[in-house]
Design a protein around this motif. Structure first.
Motif, PDB file in Angstrom:
ATOM      1  N   LYS A  11       6.766  -1.177  17.554  1.00 42.30           N
ATOM      2  CA  LYS A  11       7.359  -1.904  16.429  1.00 42.30           C
ATOM      3  C   LYS A  11       8.261  -0.989  15.591  1.00 42.30           C
ATOM      4  CE  LYS A  11       3.878  -5.523  15.881  1.00 42.30           C
ATOM      5  NZ  LYS A  11       2.869  -6.134  14.972  1.00 42.30           N
ATOM      6  N   LYS A  12       7.831   0.262  15.422  1.00 44.03           N
ATOM      7  CA  LYS A  12       8.674   1.217  14.699  1.00 44.03           C
ATOM      8  C   LYS A  12      10.030   1.338  15.379  1.00 44.03           C
ATOM      9  CE  LYS A  12       5.169   4.343  12.768  1.00 44.03           C
ATOM     10  NZ  LYS A  12       4.665   5.737  12.798  1.00 44.03           N
ATOM     11  N   SER A  29       5.450  12.650   9.712  1.00 39.77           N
ATOM     12  CA  SER A  29       5.159  12.097   8.389  1.00 39.77           C
ATOM     13  C   SER A  29       5.811  12.958   7.341  1.00 39.77           C
ATOM     14  CB  SER A  29       3.647  12.042   8.156  1.00 39.77           C
ATOM     15  OG  SER A  29       3.105  13.348   8.159  1.00 39.77           O
ATOM     16  N   THR A  70      11.396   5.297  10.498  1.00 34.27           N
ATOM     17  CA  THR A  70      10.892   4.673  11.724  1.00 34.27           C
ATOM     18  C   THR A  70      11.344   5.396  12.994  1.00 34.27           C
ATOM     19  OG1 THR A  70      12.762   3.119  11.582  1.00 34.27           O
ATOM     20  CG2 THR A  70      10.619   2.366  10.760  1.00 34.27           C
ATOM     21  N   LYS A 106       3.318   3.548   8.541  1.00 36.24           N
ATOM     22  CA  LYS A 106       2.122   4.022   9.247  1.00 36.24           C
ATOM     23  C   LYS A 106       1.327   2.869   9.851  1.00 36.24           C
ATOM     24  CE  LYS A 106       1.552   8.185   6.432  1.00 36.24           C
ATOM     25  NZ  LYS A 106       0.695   8.906   5.472  1.00 36.24           N
ATOM     26  N   ARG A 107       1.478   1.696   9.280  1.00 35.93           N
ATOM     27  CA  ARG A 107       0.724   0.544   9.791  1.00 35.93           C
ATOM     28  C   ARG A 107       1.377  -0.076  11.026  1.00 35.93           C
ATOM     29  NH1 ARG A 107       0.187  -0.598   4.092  1.00 35.93           N
ATOM     30  NH2 ARG A 107       1.926  -2.078   4.234  1.00 35.93           N
ATOM     31  N   LEU A 108       2.568   0.384  11.356  1.00 34.21           N
ATOM     32  CA  LEU A 108       3.284  -0.172  12.508  1.00 34.21           C
ATOM     33  C   LEU A 108       2.937   0.592  13.776  1.00 34.21           C
ATOM     34  CD1 LEU A 108       6.851  -0.583  10.930  1.00 34.21           C
ATOM     35  CD2 LEU A 108       5.154  -2.381  11.280  1.00 34.21           C
ATOM     36  N   SER A 109       2.924  -0.115  14.879  1.00 28.37           N
ATOM     37  CA  SER A 109       2.732   0.535  16.174  1.00 28.37           C
ATOM     38  C   SER A 109       4.025   1.246  16.566  1.00 28.37           C
ATOM     39  CB  SER A 109       2.371  -0.512  17.235  1.00 28.37           C
ATOM     40  OG  SER A 109       3.461  -1.404  17.435  1.00 28.37           O
ATOM     41  N   ASP A 125       5.846   5.872   2.712  1.00 29.26           N
ATOM     42  CA  ASP A 125       5.968   5.387   4.081  1.00 29.26           C
ATOM     43  C   ASP A 125       4.665   4.771   4.588  1.00 29.26           C
ATOM     44  OD1 ASP A 125       4.523   7.670   4.154  1.00 29.26           O
ATOM     45  OD2 ASP A 125       5.721   8.687   5.685  1.00 29.26           O
ATOM     46  N   SER A 126       3.824   4.243   3.661  1.00 32.93           N
ATOM     47  CA  SER A 126       2.553   3.649   4.066  1.00 32.93           C
ATOM     48  C   SER A 126       2.765   2.443   4.960  1.00 32.93           C
ATOM     49  CB  SER A 126       1.735   3.255   2.837  1.00 32.93           C
ATOM     50  OG  SER A 126       2.456   2.328   2.042  1.00 32.93           O
ATOM     51  N   TRP A 127       3.799   1.667   4.700  1.00 32.47           N
ATOM     52  CA  TRP A 127       4.060   0.487   5.527  1.00 32.47           C
ATOM     53  C   TRP A 127       4.480   0.891   6.934  1.00 32.47           C
ATOM     54  CZ3 TRP A 127       8.888  -0.466   7.666  1.00 32.47           C
ATOM     55  CH2 TRP A 127       9.948   0.319   7.180  1.00 32.47           C
TER      56      TRP A 127
END
Length: 347
Positions: free
Chosen positions: A230-231, A195, A132, A224-227, A220-222
């Motif tokens: 949020k990261k 990435s 993150t 990538k879904r974060l802004s 790390d797919s979860w």
């Protein structure tokens, strides 16, 4: 009046002349007393100097090994880190077993395992932190809070341990204040996390085969879904939590030692040598990491990501870390935790 004083002087001289043996004996006694005090003072200085030498040497070794313990795994893929952390903690426990045998198997205090639980819990947050906010920023944040937590708990006697005094408290407070300031500054540093496919650091030079890893599933797919906001929030929060857990890991051992010096407590007579608690502390690490790994296996429906080529490097890494932490225990004994924490965590 002058004649009278002269008479008194003569009488005093006459008494000394009358009993020269007694006067000589008194002088010899005074001389012996001074000699004994001098020897005791010299012995104290020598002992104190030896303690400082051992403490600073242990701190130096700990710093060097903590800084290099992950070098053996640098070129190997460790995936999501769960299998690697379990191998790491297994080798840590084996080192503690050897130390326990060398120490003639001192009494096992279960409370010391709580410190191992804290460290292992902080350790499993490392991979999400790196994904993150990156390793550099994550390390700076958790190291700063590690230092502050360990220093403050020892200096002020948090959680039932005795507060420790330092010879120059002003310098001690200045150092802690600078660490706090740096920790706050680190929270505002902006970083970009590449990435795993694009990062040179995360790509091993020799691609390793793994077991039970599907090619179309990204670890790390979860993330990538974060802004980005949020990261940063999740990464910084986890880094702070990890630092606090790392800094609190020695508190159970210090608690046992402090209460071992008191009467009518369940820890009365407990060892005052920190190395005697290594086995219990590291057993807590291994037990906790095993529980987390089993939970991970259950979540993945008994298909964990296993990287066989990382086993031996992970074992070596764990051995280096365990030796470094043993040196930290020794430094705590000879320097006190309030001194050893700033030295080892800041370097």
């Amino acid at each position: 009046m002058a004649m009278d004083l002269s008479g008194k002087t003569k009488k005093m001289l006459f008494r000394i002349c009358q009993d020269p043996q007694q006067n000589s004996s008194t002088k010899r006694g005074t001389f012996r007393t001074k000699m004994n005090i001098g020897k005791a003072y010299s012995a104290f200085n020598n002992s104190n100097g030896t303690d400082l030498a051992i403490g600073f040497t242990s701190s130096t070794v700990a710093v060097l090994l903590f800084g290099t313990n992950f070098v053996p795994v640098k070129k190997f893929d460790t995936g999501d880190g769960m299998f690697f952390q379990w191998i790491l903690c297994a080798s840590i426990w084996i080192v503690s077993l050897v130390v326990n045998l060398i120490q003639n198997c001192p009494r096992f205090w279960p409370l010391a395992m709580v410190g191992g639980f804290m460290w292992a819990t902080g350790n499993v947050t490392v991979v999400p932190i790196i994904k993150t906010i990156g390793l550099a920023l994550g390390l700076l944040i958790w190291a700063s809070f590690n230092l502050l937590t360990g220093w403050a708990s020892s200096r002020f006697g948090w959680f039932g341990i005795d507060p420790e005094e330092v010879s120059r408290p002003i310098l001690n407070y200045i150092g802690a204040g600078l660490s706090l300031l740096s920790a706050v500054i680190f929270l505002f540093i902006k970083t970009e996390v590449q990435s795993s496919s694009a990062s040179l650091e995360s790509t091993p030079l020799l691609r390793e085969r793994s077991i039970n890893v599907s090619e179309d599933t990204s670890d790390d797919s979860w993330v990538k879904r974060l802004s980005p906001a949020k990261k940063r929030l999740i990464g910084c929060s986890l880094a702070v939590v990890a630092g606090i857990l790392y800094g609190s890991s020695f508190i159970p051992v210090l608690y046992i030692k402090d209460h071992g010096r008191r009467n009518e407590t369940m820890y009365t007579g407990a060892s005052q040598f920190d190395l005697d608690y290594v086995f219990a502390h590291f057993s807590g690490i291994f037990l906790t990491s095993t529980i987390y790994f089993l939970i991970y296996c259950a979540v993945r429906k008994n298909k964990p990501n296993v990287y066989p080529q990382a086993i031996l490097p992970g074992f070596v890494s764990g051995v280096l870390w365990a030796i470094a932490n043993c040196c930290w225990f020794i430094a705590n004994h000879y320097l006190s935790a309030v001194v050893s924490f700033p030295i080892i965590t800041a370097l």
